[in-house]
Design a protein around this motif. Structure first.
Motif, PDB file in Angstrom:
ATOM      1  N   ALA A   1      50.194  47.717  37.078  1.00  0.00           N
ATOM      2  CA  ALA A   1      49.194  46.933  36.356  1.00  0.00           C
ATOM      3  C   ALA A   1      48.300  46.237  37.365  1.00  0.00           C
ATOM      4  CB  ALA A   1      49.867  45.909  35.445  1.00  0.00           C
ATOM      5  N   LEU A   2      47.251  45.569  36.864  1.00  0.00           N
ATOM      6  CA  LEU A   2      46.358  44.776  37.685  1.00  0.00           C
ATOM      7  C   LEU A   2      46.359  43.330  37.206  1.00  0.00           C
ATOM      8  CD1 LEU A   2      43.163  47.029  38.035  1.00  0.00           C
ATOM      9  CD2 LEU A   2      44.839  46.523  39.822  1.00  0.00           C
ATOM     10  N   THR A   3      46.261  42.386  38.145  1.00  0.00           N
ATOM     11  CA  THR A   3      46.110  40.990  37.752  1.00  0.00           C
ATOM     12  C   THR A   3      44.705  40.777  37.196  1.00  0.00           C
ATOM     13  OG1 THR A   3      45.346  40.322  39.949  1.00  0.00           O
ATOM     14  CG2 THR A   3      47.723  40.238  39.535  1.00  0.00           C
ATOM     15  N   ASP A   4      44.529  39.711  36.391  1.00  0.00           N
ATOM     16  CA  ASP A   4      43.215  39.409  35.846  1.00  0.00           C
ATOM     17  C   ASP A   4      42.448  38.501  36.801  1.00  0.00           C
ATOM     18  OD1 ASP A   4      44.193  36.829  35.529  1.00  0.00           O
ATOM     19  OD2 ASP A   4      44.342  36.934  33.347  1.00  0.00           O
ATOM     20  N   ARG A   5      41.358  37.914  36.346  1.00  0.00           N
ATOM     21  CA  ARG A   5      40.500  37.138  37.239  1.00  0.00           C
ATOM     22  C   ARG A   5      41.139  35.847  37.725  1.00  0.00           C
ATOM     23  NH1 ARG A   5      37.934  36.552  32.193  1.00  0.00           N
ATOM     24  NH2 ARG A   5      38.119  34.443  31.310  1.00  0.00           N
ATOM     25  N   ASN A   6      42.266  35.440  37.117  1.00  0.00           N
ATOM     26  CA  ASN A   6      42.989  34.259  37.585  1.00  0.00           C
ATOM     27  C   ASN A   6      44.371  34.612  38.128  1.00  0.00           C
ATOM     28  OD1 ASN A   6      41.440  31.821  37.405  1.00  0.00           O
ATOM     29  ND2 ASN A   6      41.368  32.126  35.188  1.00  0.00           N
ATOM     30  N   GLY A   7      44.577  35.881  38.414  1.00  0.00           N
ATOM     31  CA  GLY A   7      45.823  36.308  39.036  1.00  0.00           C
ATOM     32  C   GLY A   7      46.972  36.544  38.084  1.00  0.00           C
TER      33      GLY A   7
ATOM     34  N   VAL B   1      42.855  38.159  42.643  1.00  0.00           N
ATOM     35  CA  VAL B   1      42.107  38.806  41.572  1.00  0.00           C
ATOM     36  C   VAL B   1      42.221  40.324  41.665  1.00  0.00           C
ATOM     37  CG1 VAL B   1      39.829  39.019  40.506  1.00  0.00           C
ATOM     38  CG2 VAL B   1      40.499  36.866  41.614  1.00  0.00           C
ATOM     39  N   ASN B   2      42.431  40.971  40.507  1.00  0.00           N
ATOM     40  CA  ASN B   2      42.491  42.438  40.428  1.00  0.00           C
ATOM     41  C   ASN B   2      43.463  43.031  41.451  1.00  0.00           C
ATOM     42  OD1 ASN B   2      40.647  42.301  38.397  1.00  0.00           O
ATOM     43  ND2 ASN B   2      38.997  43.355  39.494  1.00  0.00           N
TER      44      ASN B   2
END
Length: 349
Positions: free
Chosen positions: A98-104, A83-84
């Motif tokens: 970039a950043l991953t979201d809450r599910n990667g 996450v993130n």
């Protein structure tokens, strides 16, 4: 307007984050799962996911194909997302962060990428992982034809939406036991040979968790490679479940926006919502639809899917003059109908 994500989404994010933190203490590290990206000559979309894996877990290689063939479907859904997580995408020596979201998941737009039309490779990495190669397809500005294909019951037999049968096929069967729809791979191959440079994009309500399996499936059964637009089965920012039709509708509209010069052949089946969704799209974007090809489920599959031999939405409010379509039970009989459809532009949509 909702200012905070739905409570289930917030719980999911915190749970994933805590599990990941615990596993990192035991030596688990980032693994990048690269999906197939696509783009125009000015804008590239890179897709992937970062999950956690044991430090000494074996790499996924083609030499382990026989291992994957014996793998049962439920294993595709067991993973721990990062996450993130900070992600770097390298395209031609230029890096985008970039950043991953809450599910990667990561969905990155790269402008001015400098890639020529055709297939290329970019690299996705985190500070905790080696760069992973991700294939991307750049669609030329001179391309005028493309194919959008559904997956379940269009290229692979799933018996959707009959829940228990679909669940058995997706979770219990070994990968090698999944059955392709007859003639569809040959149909796509023939159409793409007639239209060099044309893209084939798979759009499905299926989970991103199944993407690696689907890549192996299309390779094993001779389907042309192409980007996949799947969905996250977890909670959304507004509710417990995502809407399958809304996902497909959004994907089609995105393709219309990103490639206004392409007329799409929309291929699906009559087991779910494809006929109605494609008809809606054709009415919204008539100049971007070359035609609609629907695989008709045989009576046995209709009964297994719906409990009755009748089909679902059959363009109830649209006439053939408004929506140019062909129907057949498999790719072998669809192909000559599609040839005739494409050869005769007709009065337009």
């Amino acid at each position: 307007m909702r200012k905070r994500p739905f409570i289930a989404a917030r719980i999911e994010k915190q749970l994933n984050r805590r599990i990941a933190t615990t596993l990192r203490r035991f030596g688990w590290r980032d693994t990048v799962v690269a999906y197939t990206g696509y783009g125009s000559q000015t804008r590239l979309r890179v897709l992937g996911r970062v999950i956690l894996s044991p430090k000494n877990s074996p790499a996924i290689t083609a030499s382990r194909e026989e291992v994957w063939a014996l793998r049962r479907g439920w294993r595709n859904f067991i993973c721990v997302p990062a996450v993130n997580r900070a992600v770097q995408v390298s395209v031609g020596g230029h890096v985008t962060d970039a950043l991953t979201d809450r599910n990667g998941y990561v969905d990155i737009a790269v402008a001015r990428h400098g890639l020529t039309p055709g297939w290329h490779h970019v690299h996705i990495s985190t500070g905790d992982s080696a760069p992973t190669v991700a294939p991307v397809l750049i669609i030329g500005d001179d391309v005028r034809f493309g194919i959008v294909s559904d997956i379940d019951d269009t290229i692979i037999t799933s018996y959707l939406p009959r829940l228990m049968i679909a669940a058995y096929n997706s979770f219990v069967l070994r990968e090698s036991a999944r059955v392709p729809v007859a003639g569809m791979a040959a149909m796509y191959g023939a159409l793409l040979r007639q239209h060099p440079g044309a893209p084939l994009i798979y759009v499905s309500t299926g989970s991103w968790d199944t993407q690696p399996f689907l890549e192996r499936f299309i390779g094993r059964h001779g389907y042309p490679s192409g980007p996949m637009l799947l969905s996250d089965w977890g909670p959304t920012n507004t509710g417990w479940f995502r809407s399958g039709p809304a996902h497909k509708r959004a994907c089609l509209d995105t393709l219309a926006r990103d490639f206004p010069h392409i007329r799409w052949l929309l291929v699906g089946d009559d087991g779910q919502h494809d006929p109605g969704l494609y008809a809606e799209f054709a009415m919204r974007h008539p100049e971007q639809v070359a035609g609609i090809a629907i695989r008709e489920l045989p009576t046995v599959e209709q009964v297994l899917a719906h409990g009755s031999p009748s089909t679902m939405s059959l363009f109830p409010t649209l006439t053939p003059a408004q929506v140019r379509q062909v129907r057949a039970p498999d790719g072998h009989t669809l192909l000559p109908l599609v040839h005739s459809l494409l050869a005769d532009p007709g009065p337009g949509l």
